[in-house]
Scaffold this motif. Structure first.
Motif, PDB file in Angstrom:
ATOM      1  N   MET A   1       0.847  -1.184   0.000  1.00 41.49           N
ATOM      2  CA  MET A   1       0.000   0.000   0.000  1.00 41.49           C
ATOM      3  C   MET A   1       0.889   1.242   0.000  1.00 41.49           C
ATOM      4  SD  MET A   1      -1.533   0.401   3.836  1.00 41.49           S
ATOM      5  CE  MET A   1      -0.384   0.536   5.165  1.00 41.49           C
ATOM      6  N   PRO A   2       0.472   2.296  -0.655  1.00 34.44           N
ATOM      7  CA  PRO A   2       1.263   3.532  -0.595  1.00 34.44           C
ATOM      8  C   PRO A   2       1.059   4.216   0.761  1.00 34.44           C
ATOM      9  CG  PRO A   2      -0.656   3.823  -2.009  1.00 34.44           C
ATOM     10  CD  PRO A   2      -0.647   2.381  -1.576  1.00 34.44           C
ATOM     11  N   ILE A   3       2.152   4.552   1.422  1.00 34.06           N
ATOM     12  CA  ILE A   3       2.097   5.200   2.736  1.00 34.06           C
ATOM     13  C   ILE A   3       1.959   6.706   2.538  1.00 34.06           C
ATOM     14  CG2 ILE A   3       3.361   5.595   4.894  1.00 34.06           C
ATOM     15  CD1 ILE A   3       2.374   2.703   4.474  1.00 34.06           C
ATOM     16  N   LEU A   4       0.934   7.302   3.151  1.00 34.35           N
ATOM     17  CA  LEU A   4       0.676   8.735   3.012  1.00 34.35           C
ATOM     18  C   LEU A   4       1.285   9.555   4.138  1.00 34.35           C
ATOM     19  CD1 LEU A   4      -3.073   8.526   1.922  1.00 34.35           C
ATOM     20  CD2 LEU A   4      -1.035   8.709   0.461  1.00 34.35           C
ATOM     21  N   TYR A   5       1.509   8.937   5.284  1.00 34.68           N
ATOM     22  CA  TYR A   5       2.047   9.656   6.437  1.00 34.68           C
ATOM     23  C   TYR A   5       2.767   8.659   7.324  1.00 34.68           C
ATOM     24  CZ  TYR A   5       2.144  12.029  10.987  1.00 34.68           C
ATOM     25  OH  TYR A   5       2.544  12.570  12.177  1.00 34.68           O
ATOM     26  N   THR A   6       3.893   9.055   7.854  1.00 33.90           N
ATOM     27  CA  THR A   6       4.656   8.239   8.789  1.00 33.90           C
ATOM     28  C   THR A   6       5.105   9.118   9.945  1.00 33.90           C
ATOM     29  OG1 THR A   6       5.491   6.840   7.003  1.00 33.90           O
ATOM     30  CG2 THR A   6       6.722   6.793   9.062  1.00 33.90           C
ATOM     31  N   THR A   7       5.064   8.574  11.148  1.00 34.84           N
ATOM     32  CA  THR A   7       5.562   9.285  12.319  1.00 34.84           C
ATOM     33  C   THR A   7       6.263   8.285  13.216  1.00 34.84           C
ATOM     34  OG1 THR A   7       5.002  10.860  14.072  1.00 34.84           O
ATOM     35  CG2 THR A   7       3.456   9.042  13.700  1.00 34.84           C
ATOM     36  N   LYS A   8       6.916   8.790  14.231  1.00 37.77           N
ATOM     37  CA  LYS A   8       7.614   7.944  15.187  1.00 37.77           C
ATOM     38  C   LYS A   8       7.383   8.472  16.599  1.00 37.77           C
ATOM     39  CE  LYS A   8      11.516   6.944  12.137  1.00 37.77           C
ATOM     40  NZ  LYS A   8      12.960   7.069  11.960  1.00 37.77           N
ATOM     41  N   ALA A   9       7.407   7.552  17.530  1.00 38.91           N
ATOM     42  CA  ALA A   9       7.420   7.895  18.951  1.00 38.91           C
ATOM     43  C   ALA A   9       8.321   6.877  19.625  1.00 38.91           C
ATOM     44  CB  ALA A   9       6.019   7.858  19.549  1.00 38.91           C
ATOM     45  N   SER A  10       8.949   7.292  20.694  1.00 37.21           N
ATOM     46  CA  SER A  10       9.852   6.419  21.427  1.00 37.21           C
ATOM     47  C   SER A  10       9.515   6.443  22.908  1.00 37.21           C
ATOM     48  CB  SER A  10      11.305   6.882  21.252  1.00 37.21           C
ATOM     49  OG  SER A  10      11.675   6.854  19.901  1.00 37.21           O
ATOM     50  N   ALA A  11       9.789   5.317  23.559  1.00 37.56           N
ATOM     51  CA  ALA A  11       9.573   5.224  25.002  1.00 37.56           C
ATOM     52  C   ALA A  11      10.857   4.753  25.671  1.00 37.56           C
ATOM     53  CB  ALA A  11       8.435   4.257  25.313  1.00 37.56           C
ATOM     54  N   THR A  12      11.093   5.262  26.847  1.00 33.67           N
ATOM     55  CA  THR A  12      12.181   4.795  27.696  1.00 33.67           C
ATOM     56  C   THR A  12      11.571   4.468  29.057  1.00 33.67           C
ATOM     57  OG1 THR A  12      12.698   7.065  28.378  1.00 33.67           O
ATOM     58  CG2 THR A  12      13.985   6.155  26.548  1.00 33.67           C
ATOM     59  N   GLY A  13      12.164   3.525  29.749  1.00 34.92           N
ATOM     60  CA  GLY A  13      11.696   3.196  31.095  1.00 34.92           C
ATOM     61  C   GLY A  13      10.510   2.260  31.147  1.00 34.92           C
ATOM     62  N   GLY A  14       9.989   1.837  29.991  1.00 34.03           N
ATOM     63  CA  GLY A  14       8.846   0.922  29.977  1.00 34.03           C
ATOM     64  C   GLY A  14       7.575   1.570  30.475  1.00 34.03           C
ATOM     65  N   ARG A  15       6.778   0.814  31.212  1.00 35.49           N
ATOM     66  CA  ARG A  15       5.482   1.317  31.687  1.00 35.49           C
ATOM     67  C   ARG A  15       5.630   2.411  32.738  1.00 35.49           C
ATOM     68  NH1 ARG A  15       0.718  -0.883  30.850  1.00 35.49           N
ATOM     69  NH2 ARG A  15       0.635  -2.492  29.266  1.00 35.49           N
ATOM     70  N   ALA A  16       6.768   2.489  33.372  1.00 30.42           N
ATOM     71  CA  ALA A  16       7.047   3.564  34.332  1.00 30.42           C
ATOM     72  C   ALA A  16       8.200   4.371  33.746  1.00 30.42           C
ATOM     73  CB  ALA A  16       7.400   2.995  35.695  1.00 30.42           C
ATOM     74  N   GLY A  17       7.893   5.146  32.741  1.00 29.59           N
ATOM     75  CA  GLY A  17       8.951   5.865  32.038  1.00 29.59           C
ATOM     76  C   GLY A  17       8.455   7.123  31.365  1.00 29.59           C
ATOM     77  N   HIS A  18       8.831   7.254  30.110  1.00 28.54           N
ATOM     78  CA  HIS A  18       8.573   8.483  29.376  1.00 28.54           C
ATOM     79  C   HIS A  18       8.392   8.135  27.908  1.00 28.54           C
ATOM     80  CE1 HIS A  18       9.860  12.433  27.570  1.00 28.54           C
ATOM     81  NE2 HIS A  18       8.979  12.816  28.461  1.00 28.54           N
ATOM     82  N   ALA A  19       7.475   8.816  27.238  1.00 33.70           N
ATOM     83  CA  ALA A  19       7.273   8.626  25.802  1.00 33.70           C
ATOM     84  C   ALA A  19       7.199   9.984  25.130  1.00 33.70           C
ATOM     85  CB  ALA A  19       6.004   7.827  25.528  1.00 33.70           C
ATOM     86  N   VAL A  20       7.766  10.053  23.934  1.00 35.24           N
ATOM     87  CA  VAL A  20       7.787  11.313  23.190  1.00 35.24           C
ATOM     88  C   VAL A  20       7.685  11.012  21.701  1.00 35.24           C
ATOM     89  CG1 VAL A  20      10.320  11.421  23.118  1.00 35.24           C
ATOM     90  CG2 VAL A  20       8.998  13.524  22.915  1.00 35.24           C
TER      91      VAL A  20
END
Length: 140
Positions: free
Chosen positions: A1-20
């Motif tokens: 399929m042609p991709i129209l939009y792509t983004t990324k997010a990352s997490a550190t610390g797992g469930r007790a951490g930080h995501a951005v």
């Protein structure tokens, strides 16, 4: 399929951490809910983020379908996603269950049901949940 939009997010610390997100707009503290053994600290968790993303995506699909059917979806339309997590019956890890509740004020129930069924086909979250979606995992 042609991709129209792509983004990324990352997490550190797992469930007790930080995501951005890559653009920094999403920047959240992650905490473990008491029901999963956490201390109840203020923050969010993957299930809440999934519920928010799914409900927003489904509402977008509903508006798309409404446009196809020449039905104006009111601004106060609300999609609520309920996401639960628990141990899988096979003992191999955890699973999630998801349900959606849709309120379309001013639209007759039969018409709303038809639109919601069509949106459930269009929404990529719904499609991924009902089909086997392969997720490539690599080690950087």
């Amino acid at each position: 399929m042609p991709i129209l939009y792509t983004t990324k997010a990352s997490a550190t610390g797992g469930r007790a951490g930080h995501a951005v997100s890559e653009n920094g707009v999403l920047d959240v503290t992650l905490t473990v809910p008491k029901e999963l053994g956490g201390d109840g600290a203020t923050g969010t968790n993957p299930e809440q983020l999934f519920a928010a993303g799914y409900s927003a995506c489904f509402l977008g699909a509903l508006k798309f379908v409404g446009g196809q059917h020449k039905v104006k979806i009111p601004e106060d339309t609300k999609v609520t996603a309920t996401v639960g997590i628990g141990p899988r019956e096979d003992g191999g890890g955890f699973g999630i269950e998801v349900s959606l509740s849709v309120s379309i004020p001013g639209v007759e129930k039969a018409e709303a049901e038809k639109l919601v069924a069509a949106a459930h086909i269009v929404c990529p979250y719904s499609h991924a949940m009902r089909t086997t979606t392969e997720v490539p995992v690599t080690v950087a």
